[in-house]
Design an enzyme around this catalytic site. Sequence first.
Site, PDB file in Angstrom:
ATOM      1  CD  GLU A 154      -3.074  -0.670   2.093  1.00  0.00           C
ATOM      2  OE1 GLU A 154      -3.382   0.515   2.641  1.00  0.00           O
ATOM      3  OE2 GLU A 154      -3.955  -2.046   2.350  1.00  0.00           O
TER       4      GLU A 154
ATOM      5  CG  ASP B 203      -2.049  -2.109   5.214  1.00  0.00           C
ATOM      6  OD1 ASP B 203      -0.800  -2.438   4.802  1.00  0.00           O
ATOM      7  OD2 ASP B 203      -2.328  -1.069   5.649  1.00  0.00           O
TER       8      ASP B 203
ATOM      9  CG  ASP C 267      -6.999  -3.620   6.979  1.00  0.00           C
ATOM     10  OD1 ASP C 267      -6.812  -3.778   5.674  1.00  0.00           O
ATOM     11  OD2 ASP C 267      -7.090  -2.407   7.573  1.00  0.00           O
TER      12      ASP C 267
ATOM     13  CD  GLU D 126     -11.499  -0.374   3.547  1.00  0.00           C
ATOM     14  OE1 GLU D 126     -11.089   0.352   2.758  1.00  0.00           O
ATOM     15  OE2 GLU D 126     -12.724  -0.610   4.052  1.00  0.00           O
TER      16      GLU D 126
ATOM     17  CE1 TYR E 155      -2.048  -2.624   8.729  1.00  0.00           C
ATOM     18  CE2 TYR E 155      -4.026  -3.647   9.433  1.00  0.00           C
ATOM     19  CZ  TYR E 155      -3.521  -2.896   8.755  1.00  0.00           C
ATOM     20  OH  TYR E 155      -4.023  -2.043   7.617  1.00  0.00           O
TER      21      TYR E 155
ATOM     22  NE  ARG F  66      -6.580   1.511   9.827  1.00  0.00           N
ATOM     23  CZ  ARG F  66      -5.424   2.143   9.309  1.00  0.00           C
ATOM     24  NH1 ARG F  66      -4.443   1.426   8.579  1.00  0.00           N
ATOM     25  NH2 ARG F  66      -5.224   3.384   9.241  1.00  0.00           N
TER      26      ARG F  66
ATOM     27  CG  HIS G 159      -4.402  -9.596  12.171  1.00  0.00           C
ATOM     28  ND1 HIS G 159      -4.605  -8.490  13.016  1.00  0.00           N
ATOM     29  CD2 HIS G 159      -5.021  -9.366  11.233  1.00  0.00           C
ATOM     30  CE1 HIS G 159      -5.228  -7.424  12.319  1.00  0.00           C
ATOM     31  NE2 HIS G 159      -5.819  -8.330  11.274  1.00  0.00           N
TER      32      HIS G 159
END
Length: 869
Positions: free
Chosen positions: A7, A80, A82, A84, A303, A305, A350
Amino acid sequence: MNVVVVESPAKAKTINKYLGKDYIVLASYGHIRDLPAKDGSVRPDENFSMDWEMDARSKKQFKDITDAMKGADKLYLATDPDREGEAISWHVQEVLANKRLLKGVDVKRIVFHEITKQAVLDAVASPREVNQELVEAYLARRALDYLVGFNLSPVLWRKLPGSRSAGRVQSVALRLICEREAEIEAFKADEYWTVDAKFTTPKRKTIAANLTHLNGDKLAKLDIGNEAAANKAVATVEAGSYTVADVERKKTRRHPAPPFTTSTLQQEASRKLGFGAKRTMQVAQKLYEGINLGGETVGLITYMRTDAVNLSNEAIFGARDLIKDQYGDKYVPESPRTYKTKAKNAQEAHEAIRPTAVTRRPEEMARYLDADQLKLYSLIWKRTVACQMESAVLDQVGVVIQSADKQTWLRASGSVVVFDGFLTLYQEGSDDNGDDEKSDKILPDVQTGDTLNLGPVNADQHFTQPPPRYSEASLVKKMEELGIGRPSTYASIISVLQDRDYVRLDKKRFIPEDRGRLVTAFLENFFERYVQYDFTANLEDQLDEISNGAEDWQKVLRDFWAAFSAAVEDTKELRVRDVLDALDKDLEEHFFHENEEGKDPRVCPTCGEGRLSLKLGKFGAFIGCSNYPDCRYTRPLIKDDSSDGALPDLEAGPKELGLDPETDEMVTMRRGPYGIYVQIGDIDPEDKKKKPKRASLTSDMNPAEMDLEKALKLLSLPRNVGIFPDTGEMIKAGIGRFGPYVSVGKTFVSIKEDSPYTIGENRAIDLIHEKMEKTQMVVLGQHPDEKKDIILQNGRWGPFVKVGRINARLPKDMEREDVTLEIAIEMLNKKGAGKKAAKKKTAAKKTTKKAPAKKAASKKTAKADAADE
């Protein structure tokens, strides 16, 4: 060749080093496509098909990826880990497939939760396919937000002028803030008194105790309700003789909090560091993407989020080893601690947020991190280590003191930390401390039956307090409890509410603006279902079911759209007057509160006959008199106890405030096309180009309270503060469109804690230096054509050079240190600098003989345009 798409460009460089020369790692720069901001981007009648588009910036950035795919063997989608990130991978794959660039290419999805070499290599060794269920959940969420925004917002604009747009989740969060404010306004404080006494023990130690029983009855909080009752209670206590009736001792254990999730990190950073949710996530992103540690870029945290509170075995045993080495065996529990999340709709794919290596202690990282990064890293490191430490042990002691007749009781309580355990490293913060907060005071040693000598007896007056306004921490906590939104969206939800001027932060607490209260009242009256907490939370559950493969995403959308579109359709026949009547009634307690004189708050203070009510004008809602136009009383939607808040009638002309003592000119308040302003003097009829000095009222100023002193103070800005030592230029302080500021040359610095009227030279210099250090602003020299300084500085998207209003970003392979004046001029000329100067020279050479013909032509064109209209 293997192409890897991540990203952010910051991650791309680091990961490319880990993977080696057989890989090319490129950045998507976040989402590459979005729904066009126009009607028809989501089509319910076509089974919710969607149109996607790439803006010019995305197309330019994506070209590197399309170029790299020509001749590629494998494509690794490493966005990433997640929802998104899964959606971005899907978009990248879809666009490349549409461009026919995936023929013969092996496409795989890889995820890693920390940017370390081992984590990246492990991810490449364990690829998978793009998770279609997660993509469908994303599509459903995106379609829902679009359909609500593009159908509900126009209703607001038509029926409630002055309103901004309305969002699916933001509207529910706004309702929380507005309801809390309504509770505070409706709150009636109750008076109560407490009585405490001091005693001397047989060993001449002092013990303080609170009255709990009077005349044999246990006292409730409000039982002693006035001073007379308090004085009577004091007299009763003073008349008795006392002994220790009981000593209660018990050991309690306090356990450490689990490691951070996204929401708990936002809450704790707000409490302990004063960071907003947005700032927290920005700093965490930098720690995750990597910091340069002695020439090597290393991700410092996993990470950020996540809903998970579990840790990997490697992290758990790493923390236990560190605790043993640093604090000793007694601080290490017998078995590792494990945690389970209590959050609704939790996704535990995670780990919790933790350091990638607990051996990197904060004190060792200090020289590599800026102030914000070090604060947040320290918080994460301490919380992670503390969660694997032994519990704290406390001795809690309660002493019951009784009068000889057993009719009067007092109680003293305290606690002693016997073993500090995890408290030696970390203690969780709290949002609100109540009146009955437990004390950690140490009590003297007493025994049952000890006779105590009574000392002074005191009575203290108190008043019950309303519920506190939401802070960022408590609002995030409440949304998480209700299952509203997702942890990754909390920061953006809060930002949107502030950007739309629906709420403001005051002393770190949210206060709803009247615009926000009107929107909430409108939605509660006409779209009640869609701002209900249960409805929004149940919709989140359905989206989670889609991501688990248990629900069909198009069916969820069909069920929602059938009811929602009908609700929107029902508002078409709704009259503005009906809306105003509903809101006027709903917000009566807020806008028309009782006054001390007992007068009807609805009676017009100007004519004494008209009735005040909510009205709508070109620029939004206001309070006005029913006798308009005979009575022109109006006031803004601001609850103000200090005055009646009547706005001056500026439609008829300016209001005179008084003479300026320096110029002897009249100072007036006027209304212009951009709002209300004050002015000294008037336009000189002989020199109309010379404008009188003016200053606009800021949003926090009440025109009804404007007087000569305040007007002159406002007109004194911008003022000279002092000389900036680096350039010899004058520092100025003023108020601009973005609020108070200090400036020197082209450098502007917003000031929040200081006043533009009083800020001193040294303070201003410090703030400007801080801004310059942050942006690393350097003047390279003058542009030969523009005759202006060329500046090199850091920006949101990296280093860039600028001259005037023309900016040029540095290429990815160019470092700041490589930029010379010649290189900067060349870059800026490509962007258009110098072209204006060339045009001016060309224009100067042209004669003006053909001017009449041009004039005639322009008249002809004007007629043609008029005919077309």
